[in-house]
Design a protein around this motif. Structure first.
Motif, PDB file in Angstrom:
ATOM      1  N   SER A  16       0.823  -1.209   0.000  1.00 34.80           N
ATOM      2  CA  SER A  16       0.000   0.000   0.000  1.00 34.80           C
ATOM      3  C   SER A  16       0.858   1.260   0.000  1.00 34.80           C
ATOM      4  CB  SER A  16      -0.956   0.002   1.188  1.00 34.80           C
ATOM      5  OG  SER A  16      -0.262   0.195   2.382  1.00 34.80           O
ATOM      6  N   ALA A  19       2.584   1.229  -3.744  1.00 34.12           N
ATOM      7  CA  ALA A  19       1.655   1.282  -4.869  1.00 34.12           C
ATOM      8  C   ALA A  19       1.544   2.661  -5.536  1.00 34.12           C
ATOM      9  CB  ALA A  19       0.279   0.798  -4.430  1.00 34.12           C
ATOM     10  N   ALA A  26      -0.128   0.309 -10.291  1.00 30.09           N
ATOM     11  CA  ALA A  26      -0.653   0.359  -8.926  1.00 30.09           C
ATOM     12  C   ALA A  26      -1.881  -0.537  -8.801  1.00 30.09           C
ATOM     13  CB  ALA A  26      -1.012   1.793  -8.569  1.00 30.09           C
ATOM     14  N   GLY A  28      -5.690  -1.668  -7.587  1.00 31.97           N
ATOM     15  CA  GLY A  28      -6.939  -0.977  -7.828  1.00 31.97           C
ATOM     16  C   GLY A  28      -7.449  -1.279  -9.209  1.00 31.97           C
ATOM     17  N   ASP A  33      -9.910  -5.126  -5.533  1.00 33.90           N
ATOM     18  CA  ASP A  33      -8.936  -4.252  -4.885  1.00 33.90           C
ATOM     19  C   ASP A  33      -9.645  -3.012  -4.352  1.00 33.90           C
ATOM     20  OD1 ASP A  33      -6.997  -6.019  -5.576  1.00 33.90           O
ATOM     21  OD2 ASP A  33      -6.228  -4.854  -7.245  1.00 33.90           O
ATOM     22  N   GLN A  35      -9.655   0.891  -2.621  1.00 31.82           N
ATOM     23  CA  GLN A  35      -8.954   2.156  -2.455  1.00 31.82           C
ATOM     24  C   GLN A  35      -9.749   2.951  -1.429  1.00 31.82           C
ATOM     25  OE1 GLN A  35      -8.652   4.088  -6.212  1.00 31.82           O
ATOM     26  NE2 GLN A  35      -7.484   2.442  -7.138  1.00 31.82           N
ATOM     27  N   TYR A  43      -5.413   4.863   0.692  1.00 31.57           N
ATOM     28  CA  TYR A  43      -4.798   3.608   1.107  1.00 31.57           C
ATOM     29  C   TYR A  43      -5.298   2.509   0.183  1.00 31.57           C
ATOM     30  CZ  TYR A  43      -3.320   5.967   5.320  1.00 31.57           C
ATOM     31  OH  TYR A  43      -2.731   6.832   6.190  1.00 31.57           O
ATOM     32  N   TYR A  44      -4.374   1.729  -0.356  1.00 34.40           N
ATOM     33  CA  TYR A  44      -4.705   0.645  -1.261  1.00 34.40           C
ATOM     34  C   TYR A  44      -4.693  -0.672  -0.489  1.00 34.40           C
ATOM     35  CZ  TYR A  44      -3.712   4.027  -4.883  1.00 34.40           C
ATOM     36  OH  TYR A  44      -3.722   5.133  -5.676  1.00 34.40           O
ATOM     37  N   PRO A  46      -4.995  -4.334  -1.748  1.00 35.81           N
ATOM     38  CA  PRO A  46      -5.105  -5.161  -2.954  1.00 35.81           C
ATOM     39  C   PRO A  46      -5.511  -6.613  -2.653  1.00 35.81           C
ATOM     40  CG  PRO A  46      -2.828  -4.928  -2.342  1.00 35.81           C
ATOM     41  CD  PRO A  46      -3.613  -4.111  -1.363  1.00 35.81           C
TER      42      PRO A  46
END
Length: 64
Positions: A16, A19, A26, A28, A33, A35, A43-44, A46
């Motif tokens: 995160s 990414a 990245a 998402g 995924d 976000q 904040y990602y 995945p």
């Protein structure tokens, strides 16, 4: 089991932070995924990418 859980959490946290610097690669991109915007920062998480990569690594391990 706890080691795997800690490993997955650490990888997700590192991923995160890395990414946004990866540009078009990245997370998402897959439907699972996430976000999450918090105070102006995204904040990602995945989840689908992690599952896809795990499946890929498992398949490679089975072939080898």
């Amino acid at each position: 089991m706890v080691k795997w859980l800690i490993t997955v959490v650490v990888v997700l946290v590192v991923f995160s932070f890395v990414a946004p610097r990866l540009g078009r690669y990245a997370p998402g991109r897959l439907p699972g995924d996430l976000q999450i915007p918090v105070r102006g920062r995204i904040y990602y998480i995945p989840i689908a990418s992690t599952l896809a990569l795990s499946l890929l690594v498992w398949l490679i391990g089975k072939i080898i």
